[in-house]
Design an enzyme around this catalytic site. Structure first.
Site, short mmCIF file in Angstrom:
data_model
loop_
_atom_site.label_atom_id
_atom_site.label_comp_id
_atom_site.label_asym_id
_atom_site.label_seq_id
_atom_site.Cartn_x
_atom_site.Cartn_y
_atom_site.Cartn_z
N LYS A 169 -5.71 4.40 5.46
CA LYS A 169 -6.17 4.34 4.07
C LYS A 169 -7.63 4.80 3.95
O LYS A 169 -8.45 4.50 4.82
CB LYS A 169 -6.03 2.87 3.64
N LYS A 185 -9.41 -6.36 10.48
CA LYS A 185 -10.87 -6.43 10.35
C LYS A 185 -11.49 -7.11 11.56
O LYS A 185 -12.61 -6.77 11.96
CB LYS A 185 -11.26 -7.16 9.06
N LYS A 239 -14.11 2.47 2.07
CA LYS A 239 -15.56 2.55 1.87
C LYS A 239 -16.30 2.57 3.19
O LYS A 239 -17.34 3.18 3.32
CB LYS A 239 -16.06 1.30 1.14
N1 AQP Z 1 -7.54 4.18 -0.30
C1 AQP Z 1 -7.20 3.49 -1.36
N2 AQP Z 1 -6.18 3.93 -2.14
C2 AQP Z 1 -5.83 3.24 -3.24
N3 AQP Z 1 -6.43 2.11 -3.64
C3 AQP Z 1 -7.45 1.63 -2.90
N4 AQP Z 1 -8.24 0.55 -3.02
C4 AQP Z 1 -9.14 0.53 -2.01
N5 AQP Z 1 -8.94 1.60 -1.21
C5 AQP Z 1 -7.89 2.30 -1.73
C6 AQP Z 1 -8.13 -0.42 -4.09
O1 AQP Z 1 -9.41 -0.73 -4.58
C7 AQP Z 1 -9.46 -2.08 -4.95
C8 AQP Z 1 -10.63 -2.76 -4.35
O2 AQP Z 1 -10.59 -2.78 -2.98
P1 AQP Z 1 -11.74 -3.56 -2.20
O3 AQP Z 1 -12.96 -2.78 -2.17
O4 AQP Z 1 -11.91 -4.94 -2.69
O5 AQP Z 1 -11.16 -3.77 -0.78
P2 AQP Z 1 -10.48 -2.81 0.18
O6 AQP Z 1 -9.11 -2.51 -0.30
O7 AQP Z 1 -10.61 -3.49 1.50
O8 AQP Z 1 -11.36 -1.50 0.12
P3 AQP Z 1 -12.01 -0.77 1.31
O9 AQP Z 1 -12.63 0.46 0.73
O10 AQP Z 1 -11.06 -0.57 2.43
O11 AQP Z 1 -13.16 -1.78 1.71
P4 AQP Z 1 -13.77 -2.06 3.09
O12 AQP Z 1 -14.02 -0.73 3.72
O13 AQP Z 1 -15.02 -2.81 2.79
O14 AQP Z 1 -12.76 -2.88 3.82
C9 AQP Z 1 -8.14 -2.72 -4.55
O15 AQP Z 1 -7.34 -2.79 -5.73
C10 AQP Z 1 -7.59 -1.75 -3.57
O16 AQP Z 1 -6.17 -1.76 -3.54
#
Ligand code: AQP
Length: 328
Positions: A195, A113, A198
């Site tokens: 991955k 990040k 969002k």
């Molecule tokens: N691509 C994914 N596949 C499976 N599980 C996922 N999760 C997120 N992306 C995937 C699961 O969703 C939960 C919440 O995640 P989060 O929003 O708190 O944080 P993150 O994993 O950092 O999600 P993002 O979308 O990647 O957020 P940003 O873009 O803001 O950094 C978790 O249980 C995660 O495993």
């Protein structure tokens, strides 16, 4: 027998994706009968990356509605907004004093990040895993459903809890990771070695994505030139589509390979799009209905916060006592 407790949360840092749904929400909905589930909208975590205030505000409410629309029944579990329970920030500060810089420097998510947000490498981004540890330990959670990318953070949470317990006797329950039976790791449709996230909407499908766009994005998803549907080492695009289809339909990779034997990617993608649309349409309808009833949503997150606060405050009281603070 008392139910085991599960804690998890999602950041309101963008529109939820089918990754969040297939990797987290769909599985959470299966847990609420068997476990004492506490699910949070972790808005304190979200501001480690700069957020627009109006959008953040709307997204938090939207997330509560999406949790419920995905089948997470607030009558059977606790749903709340993290910033409504001040104990998260409080315990996070305390645990900061029991976490070493070297431990945080090793976190790969921080490295990732901070390279993506080089203009805003703030202290919160660095201590994010400490806040996550506080989230979990406040509720004395037995289990934490974690995706692959959060495993390192859970390990740190366990290390810090064990350290605190060694210094002051048993204070925190040491949480275990919960691996969902059907957990999928959904990859970016355009860049399937990454991955789905969002913050990268181009290769993602949002849970509330316009239905025509869902079909279009699946059609355009990256594949390869081999032309057959089989889960094989190195075929990132096809493997991702198999795992999306499998997570939606609950079919195994073997079943999917048999279903599409002798068929091309066109048929496969058509089936995936249809299955996804059938899954997303009722969720989107329920979401719209809930967003038209803001009083109900408010009642869910206020009563959720009341229950969460009760448990969290009890842990804070215990922690203060162990450290030697004078009782409030
Ligand atoms: N691509 C994914 N596949 C499976 N599980 C996922 N999760 C997120 N992306 C995937 C699961 O969703 C939960 C919440 O995640 P989060 O929003 O708190 O944080 P993150 O994993 O950092 O999600 P993002 O979308 O990647 O957020 P940003 O873009 O803001 O950094 C978790 O249980 C995660 O495993």
């Amino acid at each position: 027998m008392e139910k085991k407790r599960i804690f998890s949360g999602i950041q309101p840092s963008g529109a939820l994706t089918i990754g969040n749904y297939l990797g987290a929400l769909k599985n959470w909905a299966q847990l609420i009968d068997e476990y004492d589930c506490i699910f949070s909208v972790v808005d304190l975590h979200a501001i480690t990356v700069r957020q627009d205030p109006k959008e953040l505000n709307e997204r938090c409410l939207g997330l509560i509605a999406q949790y419920i629309a995905c089948g997470i029944d607030p009558e059977k579990c606790t749903i709340f907004i993290q910033s409504h329970v001040p104990a998260h920030a409080e315990l996070s500060w305390i645990l900061n004093c029991y976490t070493y810089m070297g431990e945080l420097e090793r976190m790969t998510q921080f490295k990732d990040k901070s390279s993506r947000h080089a203009d805003n490498i703030n202290a919160g981004l660095f201590t994010y895993p400490v806040l996550m540890a506080a989230d979990i330990l406040l509720y004395q959670a037995d289990l934490v459903p974690v995706g692959h990318d959060q495993k390192q953070h859970l390990e740190l949470c366990r290390d810090v809890a064990e350290r605190f317990n060694r210094i002051y006797d048993d204070t925190f329950k040491i949480p275990e990771g919960y691996i969902a039976k059907m957990g999928a790791r959904v990859m970016d449709l355009q860049n399937p070695e990454k991955k789905m996230s969002k913050s990268e909407p181009a290769g993602s499908i949002a849970l509330l994505e316009d239905i025509a766009s869902v079909t279009k994005k699946i059609k355009r998803a990256q594949t390869d030139s081999l032309g057959y549907v089989k889960f094989e080492e190195g075929r990132h695009g096809i493997n991702n589509l198999i795992s999306i289809y499998g997570a939606v339909t609950r079919k195994t990779a073997d079943e999917i390979e048999n279903e599409f034997q002798g068929k091309g990617y066109g048929d496969f993608k058509k089936a995936i799009a249809e299955a996804l649309v059938a899954e997303l349409e009722p969720i989107q309808a329920k979401y719209q209905e809930l967003m038209n009833n803001k009083d109900y949503l408010k009642s869910v997150y206020t009563s959720g916060a009341d229950r969460a606060r009760e448990i969290a405050d009890e842990t804070i009281r215990k922690v203060h006592q162990k450290i030697g603070y004078i009782e409030r």
